[in-house]
Design an enzyme around this catalytic site. Structure first.
Site, mmCIF file in Angstrom:
data_model
loop_
_atom_site.group_PDB
_atom_site.id
_atom_site.type_symbol
_atom_site.label_atom_id
_atom_site.label_comp_id
_atom_site.label_asym_id
_atom_site.label_seq_id
_atom_site.Cartn_x
_atom_site.Cartn_y
_atom_site.Cartn_z
ATOM 1 N N ASN A 100 34.631 46.634 46.642
ATOM 2 C CA ASN A 100 35.622 47.867 46.487
ATOM 3 C C ASN A 100 34.998 48.955 45.832
ATOM 4 O O ASN A 100 34.574 48.828 44.606
ATOM 5 C CB ASN A 100 36.981 47.167 45.928
ATOM 6 C CG ASN A 100 37.860 48.152 45.731
ATOM 7 O OD1 ASN A 100 37.728 49.265 45.888
ATOM 8 N ND2 ASN A 100 39.290 48.007 45.597
ATOM 9 N N HIS A 131 40.304 51.859 53.360
ATOM 10 C CA HIS A 131 39.699 51.480 52.242
ATOM 11 C C HIS A 131 39.469 50.118 52.013
ATOM 12 O O HIS A 131 40.073 49.212 52.499
ATOM 13 C CB HIS A 131 40.870 51.883 51.177
ATOM 14 C CG HIS A 131 40.382 51.077 49.732
ATOM 15 N ND1 HIS A 131 39.023 51.650 49.106
ATOM 16 C CD2 HIS A 131 41.081 50.564 48.799
ATOM 17 C CE1 HIS A 131 39.155 50.896 48.133
ATOM 18 N NE2 HIS A 131 40.274 50.422 47.777
ATOM 19 N N CYS A 179 41.757 54.536 44.374
ATOM 20 C CA CYS A 179 41.385 54.203 45.450
ATOM 21 C C CYS A 179 41.744 55.102 46.744
ATOM 22 O O CYS A 179 41.045 55.073 47.674
ATOM 23 C CB CYS A 179 41.707 52.700 45.772
ATOM 24 S SG CYS A 179 41.110 51.342 44.571
HETATM 25 N N1 ACO Z 1 36.544 33.007 40.809
HETATM 26 C C1 ACO Z 1 36.980 31.670 40.908
HETATM 27 N N2 ACO Z 1 38.224 31.478 40.825
HETATM 28 C C2 ACO Z 1 38.909 32.731 40.411
HETATM 29 C C3 ACO Z 1 38.317 33.751 40.319
HETATM 30 C C4 ACO Z 1 37.186 33.983 40.653
HETATM 31 N N3 ACO Z 1 36.688 35.145 40.717
HETATM 32 N N4 ACO Z 1 39.305 34.808 40.134
HETATM 33 C C5 ACO Z 1 40.694 34.027 39.907
HETATM 34 N N5 ACO Z 1 40.179 32.728 40.056
HETATM 35 C C6 ACO Z 1 41.218 31.764 40.036
HETATM 36 C C7 ACO Z 1 42.495 32.232 39.385
HETATM 37 O O1 ACO Z 1 42.362 32.126 37.898
HETATM 38 C C8 ACO Z 1 43.579 31.169 39.762
HETATM 39 O O2 ACO Z 1 43.385 29.774 39.291
HETATM 40 P P1 ACO Z 1 44.660 29.086 38.795
HETATM 41 O O3 ACO Z 1 45.378 28.670 40.139
HETATM 42 O O4 ACO Z 1 43.977 27.932 38.128
HETATM 43 O O5 ACO Z 1 45.678 29.962 37.786
HETATM 44 C C9 ACO Z 1 43.385 31.229 41.221
HETATM 45 O O6 ACO Z 1 42.011 31.415 41.077
HETATM 46 C C10 ACO Z 1 44.269 31.807 42.136
HETATM 47 O O7 ACO Z 1 44.274 33.215 41.740
HETATM 48 P P2 ACO Z 1 44.972 34.309 42.530
HETATM 49 O O8 ACO Z 1 44.961 35.625 41.627
HETATM 50 O O9 ACO Z 1 46.193 33.871 42.748
HETATM 51 O O10 ACO Z 1 44.253 34.379 43.846
HETATM 52 P P3 ACO Z 1 44.428 35.353 44.908
HETATM 53 O O11 ACO Z 1 44.571 34.176 46.252
HETATM 54 O O12 ACO Z 1 45.643 36.264 44.993
HETATM 55 O O13 ACO Z 1 43.178 36.179 45.099
HETATM 56 C C11 ACO Z 1 42.701 38.455 44.689
HETATM 57 C C12 ACO Z 1 42.763 37.209 44.183
HETATM 58 C C13 ACO Z 1 41.142 38.379 45.284
HETATM 59 C C14 ACO Z 1 42.250 39.448 43.510
HETATM 60 C C15 ACO Z 1 43.690 39.045 45.603
HETATM 61 O O14 ACO Z 1 44.787 38.693 45.143
HETATM 62 C C16 ACO Z 1 43.327 40.332 46.030
HETATM 63 O O15 ACO Z 1 42.292 40.619 46.614
HETATM 64 N N6 ACO Z 1 44.399 41.342 45.721
HETATM 65 C C17 ACO Z 1 44.131 42.793 45.985
HETATM 66 C C18 ACO Z 1 43.490 43.392 44.757
HETATM 67 C C19 ACO Z 1 42.756 44.411 45.251
HETATM 68 O O16 ACO Z 1 42.192 44.639 46.076
HETATM 69 N N7 ACO Z 1 42.848 45.534 44.328
HETATM 70 C C20 ACO Z 1 41.887 46.647 44.564
HETATM 71 C C21 ACO Z 1 42.731 47.983 44.239
HETATM 72 S S1 ACO Z 1 44.011 48.133 45.144
HETATM 73 C C22 ACO Z 1 43.455 48.272 46.786
HETATM 74 O O17 ACO Z 1 42.396 48.665 46.759
HETATM 75 C C23 ACO Z 1 44.148 47.873 47.600
#
Ligand code: ACO
Length: 324
Positions: free
Chosen positions: A281, A251, A114
């Site tokens: 993304n 980004h 990224c």
């Molecule tokens: N739909 C429904 N539920 C979902 C989904 C989905 N697509 N994905 C995960 N869940 C559920 C999980 O299973 C979990 O359920 P549980 O509580 O029963 O176990 C719940 O939602 C919460 O999951 P978390 O992973 O804790 O959710 P979070 O609030 O952290 O959001 C996310 C997840 C959106 C991925 C967030 O952490 C994020 O955006 N992180 C940054 C990652 C990123 O952008 N990476 C890209 C590359 S690096 C960069 O560009 C910066």
């Protein structure tokens, strides 16, 4: 006087196919509400069968060359940032070189996921600064849809395909922050965080392409602090402060990361260029895609101070300050 790299033109290309959150929710245990609330993403573009990273990159490059008013053979170099090359070798940049009809100079890929566009911009700017190149095409292009495990709802809803490009040309500046062009770039990496964001395949390890794996919550935490650190570093290096920024072109990973970064900078939300809602993304492509949009619609004007920043797998992260 110092040599600077002016952004002479930019261009973007998105595949035609739009996949909405509702489309994904038909086959996956997810919902539009969950995706929108957690990420701000509403839809993404997905490359057509047979449409490769080089195809997307070439289309964006042609638009950037047109905007800059130069031909492909005027270029000295193509730097293509991608984590989704057409083939393991040769570099996808050489395919783009051939497709553009460029028969001279050099073309190579840069791999920083990224952060790839910031890395590519930094490399191109340095070639221009030392006088080894006059005109360089920097492209960020990805087909991340090919790396996704479409049964893993925690990752597959977050990414999309696309490409963006800029043409850098050499110019003379006074050497202060009032100069047009790239003022400075700052890149970092820390390989200890491999397991938080990686692809579980590759020619030398599994002989397969593999799928993207991510600990989203951990990545989020690192992203917010590393973004703030590198933005502070880039402003300090130029004797500037956050209130000097006209546009933050980050980004596009997650709307909440963008909001948190803007808030840390004390920047009004309308000063942040946001495309994550429509593009998701797109990894190395996301910054030049956002840049091209804000230039095309007239938000970014000559003389504006633009800050670009990114973080990605590795971890890698970085920022570039550009006076438009
Ligand atoms: N739909 C429904 N539920 C979902 C989904 C989905 N697509 N994905 C995960 N869940 C559920 C999980 O299973 C979990 O359920 P549980 O509580 O029963 O176990 C719940 O939602 C919460 O999951 P978390 O992973 O804790 O959710 P979070 O609030 O952290 O959001 C996310 C997840 C959106 C991925 C967030 O952490 C994020 O955006 N992180 C940054 C990652 C990123 O952008 N990476 C890209 C590359 S690096 C960069 O560009 C910066």
């Amino acid at each position: 006087m110092v040599r600077r790299s002016i952004v002479a033109g930019c261009g973007a290309y998105l595949p035609d196919r739009i996949v909405t959150n509702q489309d994904l929710a038909r086959d996956l245990d997810t919902s539009d509400e969950w995706i929108t609330q957690r990420t701000g993403i509403r839809e993404r573009r997905i490359a057509a069968e047979g449409q490769t990273t080089a195809d997307l990159a070439t289309a964006a490059a042609q638009r950037a060359l047109e905007a800059a008013g130069i031909g492909a053979d005027d270029l000295d170099m193509i730097v293509l940032a991608t984590a989704t090359p057409d083939e393991t070798f040769p570099a996808t940049a050489t395919r783009v070189q051939a497709a553009l009809g460029m028969t001279r100079g050099a073309a190579f890929d840069v791999h920083a996921v990224c952060s790839g566009f910031i890395y590519g911009l930094n490399i191109a700017d340095n070639f221009i600064r030392v006088g080894q190149a006059e005109k360089v095409l920097v492209i960020g292009a990805e087909t991340f849809s090919r790396l996704l495990d479409w049964t893993d709802r925690t990752t597959c809803v977050l990414f999309g395909d696309g490409a963006g490009a800029v043409v850098l040309t050499a110019a003379e500046g006074k050497g202060d922050s009032g100069d047009r062009g790239v003022l400075s770039s700052h890149i970092h990496s820390d390989g200890r965080h491999h397991d938080l964001l990686y692809v579980d395949g590759g020619p030398s390890s599994t002989r397969t392409v593999g799928h993207l794996r991510m600990s989203g919550r951990e990545v989020f935490r690192h992203a917010v602090t590393k973004m703030a650190d590198v933005l502070g570093e880039s402003l300090a290096a130029n004797g500037l402060c956050a209130s000097d920024i006209d546009w933050l072109v980050p980004h596009q990973a997650n709307r909440r990361i963008l909001d948190a970064t803007a808030q840390k900078l004390g920047l009004a939300p309308e000063r942040v260029v946001v495309t994550v809602d429509r593009h998701a993304n797109t990894s190395a492509a996301s910054i030049p895609l956002a840049l091209a949009e804000a230039v095309a619609d007239g938000r970014i004007q000559r003389g504006d101070l633009i800050v670009m920043e990114a973080m990605g797998g590795g971890f890698t992260w970085g920022a570039s300050l550009v006076r438009w």
